[in-house]
Design an enzyme around this catalytic site. Structure first.
Site, PDB file in Angstrom:
ATOM      1  N   GLY A 143       0.910  -1.343   0.140  1.00 36.18           N
ATOM      2  CA  GLY A 143       0.034   0.027  -0.119  1.00 36.18           C
ATOM      3  C   GLY A 143       0.795   1.224   0.199  1.00 36.18           C
ATOM      4  O   GLY A 143       0.587   2.210  -0.793  1.00 36.18           O
ATOM      5  N   SER A 144       1.867   1.358   0.718  1.00 34.31           N
ATOM      6  CA  SER A 144       2.926   2.462   0.892  1.00 34.31           C
ATOM      7  C   SER A 144       3.356   3.006  -0.390  1.00 34.31           C
ATOM      8  O   SER A 144       3.163   4.000  -1.073  1.00 34.31           O
ATOM      9  CB  SER A 144       3.762   2.486   1.994  1.00 34.31           C
ATOM     10  OG  SER A 144       3.343   1.881   3.057  1.00 34.31           O
ATOM     11  N   ASN A 174      -8.026   3.878   8.641  1.00 35.32           N
ATOM     12  CA  ASN A 174      -7.430   3.072   9.299  1.00 35.32           C
ATOM     13  C   ASN A 174      -7.644   3.039  10.762  1.00 35.32           C
ATOM     14  O   ASN A 174      -7.345   2.055  11.249  1.00 35.32           O
ATOM     15  CB  ASN A 174      -5.947   2.867   8.928  1.00 35.32           C
ATOM     16  CG  ASN A 174      -5.094   3.990   9.082  1.00 35.32           C
ATOM     17  OD1 ASN A 174      -5.412   4.875   8.381  1.00 35.32           O
ATOM     18  ND2 ASN A 174      -4.277   4.063   9.633  1.00 35.32           N
ATOM     19  N   GLN A 234      -7.709  -0.181   3.381  1.00 31.86           N
ATOM     20  CA  GLN A 234      -8.637  -0.679   4.315  1.00 31.86           C
ATOM     21  C   GLN A 234      -9.852  -1.106   3.939  1.00 31.86           C
ATOM     22  O   GLN A 234     -10.534  -1.812   4.342  1.00 31.86           O
ATOM     23  CB  GLN A 234      -8.830   0.394   5.455  1.00 31.86           C
ATOM     24  CG  GLN A 234      -7.638   0.798   6.560  1.00 31.86           C
ATOM     25  CD  GLN A 234      -7.275  -0.339   7.277  1.00 31.86           C
ATOM     26  OE1 GLN A 234      -7.980  -1.350   7.821  1.00 31.86           O
ATOM     27  NE2 GLN A 234      -5.967  -0.571   7.662  1.00 31.86           N
ATOM     28  N   SER A 251      -3.596  -3.235  -0.654  1.00 33.38           N
ATOM     29  CA  SER A 251      -2.472  -4.136   0.046  1.00 33.38           C
ATOM     30  C   SER A 251      -3.025  -5.548   0.368  1.00 33.38           C
ATOM     31  O   SER A 251      -4.038  -5.533   1.164  1.00 33.38           O
ATOM     32  CB  SER A 251      -1.769  -3.440   1.201  1.00 33.38           C
ATOM     33  OG  SER A 251      -0.895  -4.058   1.683  1.00 33.38           O
ATOM     34  N   HIS A 282      -1.987  -7.820   2.534  1.00 33.53           N
ATOM     35  CA  HIS A 282      -1.902  -8.071   3.766  1.00 33.53           C
ATOM     36  C   HIS A 282      -3.101  -7.579   4.607  1.00 33.53           C
ATOM     37  O   HIS A 282      -3.575  -8.086   5.808  1.00 33.53           O
ATOM     38  CB  HIS A 282      -0.913  -8.017   4.664  1.00 33.53           C
ATOM     39  CG  HIS A 282      -0.586  -6.545   4.914  1.00 33.53           C
ATOM     40  ND1 HIS A 282      -0.332  -6.304   6.225  1.00 33.53           N
ATOM     41  CD2 HIS A 282      -0.118  -5.414   4.144  1.00 33.53           C
ATOM     42  CE1 HIS A 282      -0.137  -4.972   6.264  1.00 33.53           C
ATOM     43  NE2 HIS A 282       0.347  -4.411   5.102  1.00 33.53           N
ATOM     44  N   THR A 296      11.914  -7.836 -11.082  1.00 31.60           N
ATOM     45  CA  THR A 296      11.439  -9.203 -11.080  1.00 31.60           C
ATOM     46  C   THR A 296      10.096  -9.422 -10.270  1.00 31.60           C
ATOM     47  O   THR A 296      10.106  -9.024  -9.065  1.00 31.60           O
ATOM     48  CB  THR A 296      12.176 -10.473 -11.011  1.00 31.60           C
ATOM     49  OG1 THR A 296      13.358 -10.326 -11.893  1.00 31.60           O
ATOM     50  CG2 THR A 296      11.659 -11.697 -11.160  1.00 31.60           C
ATOM     51  N   CYS A 336       1.857   2.570  13.006  1.00 31.90           N
ATOM     52  CA  CYS A 336       2.700   3.497  12.641  1.00 31.90           C
ATOM     53  C   CYS A 336       3.257   4.427  13.687  1.00 31.90           C
ATOM     54  O   CYS A 336       4.225   4.956  13.777  1.00 31.90           O
ATOM     55  CB  CYS A 336       2.407   4.079  11.370  1.00 31.90           C
ATOM     56  SG  CYS A 336       1.983   3.033  10.312  1.00 31.90           S
TER      57      CYS A 336
HETATM   58  C1  PLP Z   1      -1.725  -0.505   6.144  1.00 36.72           C
HETATM   59  C2  PLP Z   1      -2.099   0.919   5.243  1.00 36.72           C
HETATM   60  C3  PLP Z   1      -1.169   1.198   4.444  1.00 36.72           C
HETATM   61  C4  PLP Z   1       0.258   0.838   4.038  1.00 36.72           C
HETATM   62  O1  PLP Z   1       0.350  -0.496   3.643  1.00 36.72           O
HETATM   63  P1  PLP Z   1       1.446  -1.294   3.335  1.00 36.72           P
HETATM   64  O2  PLP Z   1       0.997  -2.521   2.307  1.00 36.72           O
HETATM   65  O3  PLP Z   1       1.707  -1.748   4.877  1.00 36.72           O
HETATM   66  O4  PLP Z   1       2.674  -0.529   2.976  1.00 36.72           O
HETATM   67  C5  PLP Z   1      -1.686   2.390   3.658  1.00 36.72           C
HETATM   68  N1  PLP Z   1      -2.913   3.017   3.940  1.00 36.72           N
HETATM   69  C6  PLP Z   1      -3.548   2.465   4.602  1.00 36.72           C
HETATM   70  C7  PLP Z   1      -5.195   3.109   4.745  1.00 36.72           C
HETATM   71  C8  PLP Z   1      -3.164   1.336   5.442  1.00 36.72           C
HETATM   72  O5  PLP Z   1      -4.268   0.859   6.308  1.00 36.72           O
END
Ligand code: PLP
Length: 400
Positions: free
Chosen positions: A75-76, A156, A184, A204, A206, A242, A329
């Site tokens: 996500g970042s 989040n 989210q 993202s 995860h 890759t 964070c």
């Molecule tokens: C977790 C999160 C991110 C970051 O995602 P990562 O895959 O951990 O880099 C960005 N934005 C929101 C709203 C998130 O909850």
């Protein structure tokens, strides 16, 4: 006693448990599809086919075209690339104004701060006491030189879902590129990028039971992407390196599962979430943070007066409950959450927040256990809190 042995994972906004289906698909990928998708031989081409299938599956889940899907490290990275791309693209046409909100994730806020130092003009919109952005405020903030509107789909920390469809329509009408950090929301609420007029979206894996370290930037033709990572021609030349094929395949499996189950799981999780909210509301001098209607199914966030969020977390962990005090964070720092401050919580109250984010596997019994234990821990912490003592003796006024 059985109940004290249970361990409840209620920190799904930080990350989720990887699903068995995703693990299985990833293992298979590592065993049987180890080729480099860029290689011309058949071992590489088998991997390339897997990659294409995952791209098409992800696209379908979002209502996008597979050519609009760019795999990232999460996500970042997707947030960084989306914002830097729109800013670079806008600057070429003399547009150096960006609109966002005060409650974004740091992946967005810190990228915007960097752009500000490079001469971009950033407007961070306020939210109301529920954490909602007013679409009218977005419209009013748009100028001739606005290059981008970036507003998160769902927060989040407090779980508030933003009026994304309305904002998308405004941006389309005004001809401004619209990005949403939907990390989210994806897999938890229905999303259709075309219907909702979303030009760019970050997700993202995860956060919906996929693996860590893999995500997607969806971007349509309106914006030319800027590379953050230079090198080979992967991802149509926009993101070198890759491909993380096992991660990408695991993500596609988890996303398909999440999206096909959305109705059932959100109904179940919402009911249990509301049971948790109802139980915790009975604790005196507590307040729910975020919206009650437009709220992520699994998110509960409370402030309790007179206590520290960190102590609450540690004691709950000892009771077998994994929770969070707002954003992972920022925990560890003593700054109160920027989100809680933006919805108007005073500093001293913003420190006493608790975020519980539940997933589909939670039971009613576990919800009731959490309510009981949180009440016990809050009572205990208040009994040893000098602040609570002053509040009780009237030397300080209650704010909630
Ligand atoms: C977790 C999160 C991110 C970051 O995602 P990562 O895959 O951990 O880099 C960005 N934005 C929101 C709203 C998130 O909850």
């Amino acid at each position: 006693m059985e109940v004290t042995q249970m361990y409840i994972y209620a920190d799904n906004a930080a990350t989720t448990k990887t699903s068995q289906a995703a693990i299985k698909a990833m293992n298979e990928c590592m065993e049987d599809f180890y080729g480099n998708p860029s290689s011309l031989h058949s071992v590489g081409q088998r991997a390339a086919e897997k990659l294409l299938q995952a791209r098409m599956d992800v696209a379908e889940c979002l209502g996008a075209d597979f050519k609009e899907i760019y795999f990232t490290s999460g996500g970042s990275e997707a947030d960084n690339q989306a914002i830097i791309s729109a800013a670079t693209f806008g600057a070429k046409k003399g547009k150096k104004h960006i609109i966002s909100t005060k409650i974004e994730h740091h992946a967005v806020l810190h990228t915007l701060a960097k752009l500000e130092k490079q001469g971009f003009d950033v407007t961070l919109l306020d939210v109301n006491e529920k954490g909602e952005v007013d679409p009218k405020a977005v419209e009013d903030a748009i100028r001739e030189d606005t290059a981008l509107v970036s507003i998160m789909y769902a927060n989040n920390e407090i779980g508030t879902i933003e009026p994304i469809t309305e904002i998308g329509e405004i941006c389309e009408r005004k001809g401004v590129i619209f990005h949403t950090d939907a990390v989210q929301a994806v897999g938890h609420v229905d999303i259709d990028v075309k219907k909702q007029k979303i030009d760019m979206l970050s997700l993202s894996a995860h956060k919906f039971h996929g693996p860590k370290g893999v995500g997607v930037l969806y971007a349509n033709k309106k914006v030319t992407l800027t590379n953050i990572i230079e090198g080979g021609a992967q991802e149509r030349g926009k993101r070198a390196g890759t491909e993380n094929l096992p991660g990408i395949v695991g993500m596609a499996v988890a996303l398909k599962d999440a999206v096909s189950n959305i109705e059932k799981s959100s109904a179940k999780v919402t009911t249990l979430r509301d049971r948790l909210i109802e139980g915790l509301s009975k604790i005196e001098h507590s307040v729910l943070n975020g919206a009650s209607e437009n709220r992520l199914p699994g998110n509960v966030n409370f402030c309790f007066e007179g206590i520290e969020g960190e102590s609450l977390l540690l004691l709950l962990d000892a009771k077998g409950i994994a929770a969070s005090s707002g954003s992972a964070c920022t925990s560890g720092s003593l700054d109160p959450s920027h989100v809680l401050l933006a919805i108007g919580r005073p500093h001293e109250v913003a420190h006493g927040s608790l975020r519980l984010t539940i997933a589909e596997d939670i039971t009613e019994e576990q919800i009731d256990y959490m309510v009981k234990e949180i009440k016990n821990v809050v009572d205990y912490l208040r009994s040893i809190s000098p602040v609570w003592d002053e509040l009780q003796r009237g030397e300080q006024k209650h704010v909630i």
